[in-house]
Motif scaffolding. Structure first.
Motif, mmCIF file in Angstrom:
data_model
loop_
_atom_site.group_PDB
_atom_site.id
_atom_site.type_symbol
_atom_site.label_atom_id
_atom_site.label_comp_id
_atom_site.label_asym_id
_atom_site.label_seq_id
_atom_site.Cartn_x
_atom_site.Cartn_y
_atom_site.Cartn_z
ATOM 1 N N VAL A 127 -5.789 6.928 3.894
ATOM 2 C CA VAL A 127 -5.112 5.633 3.842
ATOM 3 C C VAL A 127 -5.551 4.847 2.617
ATOM 4 O O VAL A 127 -4.732 4.183 1.964
ATOM 5 N N LEU A 171 2.430 9.105 7.802
ATOM 6 C CA LEU A 171 1.277 9.283 8.667
ATOM 7 C C LEU A 171 0.864 10.744 8.798
ATOM 8 O O LEU A 171 -0.277 11.039 9.179
ATOM 9 N N ALA A 227 2.633 -0.721 4.340
ATOM 10 C CA ALA A 227 2.214 -0.359 5.689
ATOM 11 C C ALA A 227 3.305 0.397 6.431
ATOM 12 O O ALA A 227 3.024 1.298 7.227
ATOM 13 N N TYR A 261 -1.651 12.283 11.182
ATOM 14 C CA TYR A 261 -2.029 11.236 12.131
ATOM 15 C C TYR A 261 -0.812 10.656 12.853
ATOM 16 O O TYR A 261 -0.920 9.643 13.533
ATOM 17 N N TYR A 287 -9.140 10.063 7.819
ATOM 18 C CA TYR A 287 -8.054 9.086 7.930
ATOM 19 C C TYR A 287 -8.261 7.936 6.947
ATOM 20 O O TYR A 287 -7.344 7.537 6.229
ATOM 21 N N SER A 317 0.646 3.041 15.826
ATOM 22 C CA SER A 317 0.687 3.250 14.380
ATOM 23 C C SER A 317 0.840 1.938 13.612
ATOM 24 O O SER A 317 0.511 1.878 12.420
ATOM 25 N N HIS A 346 -4.763 4.768 16.121
ATOM 26 C CA HIS A 346 -5.014 4.146 14.828
ATOM 27 C C HIS A 346 -6.021 3.017 15.032
ATOM 28 O O HIS A 346 -5.891 2.228 15.966
ATOM 29 N N ALA A 371 -5.636 -1.569 8.031
ATOM 30 C CA ALA A 371 -6.341 -0.754 7.035
ATOM 31 C C ALA A 371 -5.759 -0.983 5.650
ATOM 32 O O ALA A 371 -6.491 -1.112 4.662
ATOM 33 N N ARG A 406 -1.003 -0.454 13.719
ATOM 34 C CA ARG A 406 -2.323 -0.958 13.329
ATOM 35 C C ARG A 406 -2.749 -0.472 11.948
ATOM 36 O O ARG A 406 -3.739 -0.977 11.397
ATOM 37 N N VAL A 407 -1.999 0.458 11.351
ATOM 38 C CA VAL A 407 -2.319 0.871 9.989
ATOM 39 C C VAL A 407 -2.239 -0.320 9.027
ATOM 40 O O VAL A 407 -2.883 -0.321 7.966
#
Length: 354
Positions: free
Chosen positions: A258, A281, A276, A284, A254, A290, A209, A296, A292-293
């Motif tokens: 997202v 996912l 979050a 992904y 991705y 994960s 991610h 985003a 780190r999503v």
């Protein structure tokens, strides 16, 4: 592609996730792949022709960059590095600049303008000695505690450019393209047309991610399309293994996925941290880190005017809390029920047209 490994016993600490690997992409064009590509283990590239050489990025620490320098000497004996291109100015891509004192250091105007917002090298040893309490400090030590940040003196860019800069390295044409804002405000990629290769910096994270320090998220997706439009067949990510066109298309998709999910959650008033945790996912789910999503999702929230932090320390703390909850396991599927609805699931073939 041929590859070799060097210095297989030297590392910054007990948590070294792997060796430095050299991959030959084309005559005079090389990638240096560091470990598993996780936090702090970035990649670099080399373009060498006619006794000249251009290095794409340096590494996080001086020990890492000394290994890189040895790998460069093995890959292109006798080539003189006259140019270092920093794809961006996060420390894991530029802290080793000082070990190439005779080289011109190039990056984008936007990267250079943001240099004062980067974490200074001296802050890392301080955080190693006195990490923040709680999950944030534990996360920092787990991922950054083993690096040796001693001796780093920033060697900032000596030349900058706006949107594009064309260079010649021996007999090879090299195109520097500013495709930001994406990962950061002015991300630079290095295109070598004759080798059908793009050195992407952190515009591409392979099999992880990504970290979104800037965004907008859809602008990052557009940057991926711009790289695909070069016609290149090989993409050297900022972290992780070499990538194909299908890998790049999957990474682009991705961000679109997202963005759709995060914008829907923001419109419904779902708090950032809940969103979050809740975004399914899907295709992904096999990517590590994960947590780190959240970066985003935060970028999307800021874009649409929903409450979200922009400071790295706050985002790192949120990531740490999510990682502590998840442990080594994937997010619970039941968390998706917290969103207003799932929308289009991230399932099936994620690659799309390339």
């Amino acid at each position: 592609m041929a590859d070799s490994e060097i210095n297989d016993t030297a590392h910054d600490g007990p948590a070294d996730p792997g060796r430095l690997r050299t991959e030959t992409i084309a005559p005079g064009v090389f990638a240096f792949i560091q470990g598993d590509g996780s936090w702090g283990w970035s990649n670099a590239g080399l373009i060498a022709s006619g006794g000249e050489a251009l290095l794409v990025d340096t590494f996080y620490t001086l020990p890492q960059t000394r290994r890189l320098r040895a790998a460069v000497a093995d890959a292109a004996p006798g080539a003189r590095i006259t140019t270092v291109v920093n794809t961006h100015l996060n420390g894991d891509h530029c802290h080793g600049n000082q070990l190439f004192p005779d080289a011109e250091v190039i990056t984008s105007d936007a990267n250079a303008a943001g240099i004062d917002h980067e974490v200074p090298p001296a802050a890392y040893p301080q955080l190693q000695r006195n990490p923040p309490p709680g999950p944030g400090g534990e996360y920092f030590i787990r991922h950054f505690g083993h690096f040796d940040f001693s001796g780093i003196e920033l060697a900032p860019p000596t030349r900058t450019f706006g949107d594009r800069l064309d260079l010649r390295v021996g007999d090879l044409d090299v195109e520097l393209l500013n495709v930001g804002p994406a990962h950061t405000g002015g991300d630079v990629v290095v295109h070598v047309p004759e080798a059908s290769t793009v050195f992407c910096g952190d515009v591409l994270f392979q099999d992880d991610h990504p970290v979104v320090w800037a965004g907008p998220v859809l602008a990052w997706a557009d940057a991926c399309d711009r790289l695909l439009a070069t016609g290149a067949r090989t993409f050297v990510p900022g972290h992780g293994r070499l990538a194909s066109r299908a890998d790049m298309a999957r990474f682009r998709d991705y961000f679109r996925y997202v963005h759709e999910e995060a914008a829907r959650a923001a419109a419904a008033g779902v708090p950032l941290e809940t969103a979050a945790r809740a975004i399914p996912l899907g295709a992904y789910a096999d990517w590590p880190l994960s947590e780190r999503v959240v970066t985003a999702v935060a970028a999307v929230y800021r874009e649409v005017g929903a409450p979200a932090p922009g400071e790295a320390l706050e985002l790192l703390t949120m990531m740490a809390e999510i990682a502590a909850e998840r442990g080594a396991k994937a997010p619970e599927s039941g968390l998706a029920d917290r969103l207003p609805h799932q929308g289009r699931a991230a399932q099936g073939d994620p690659h799309g047209a390339s």
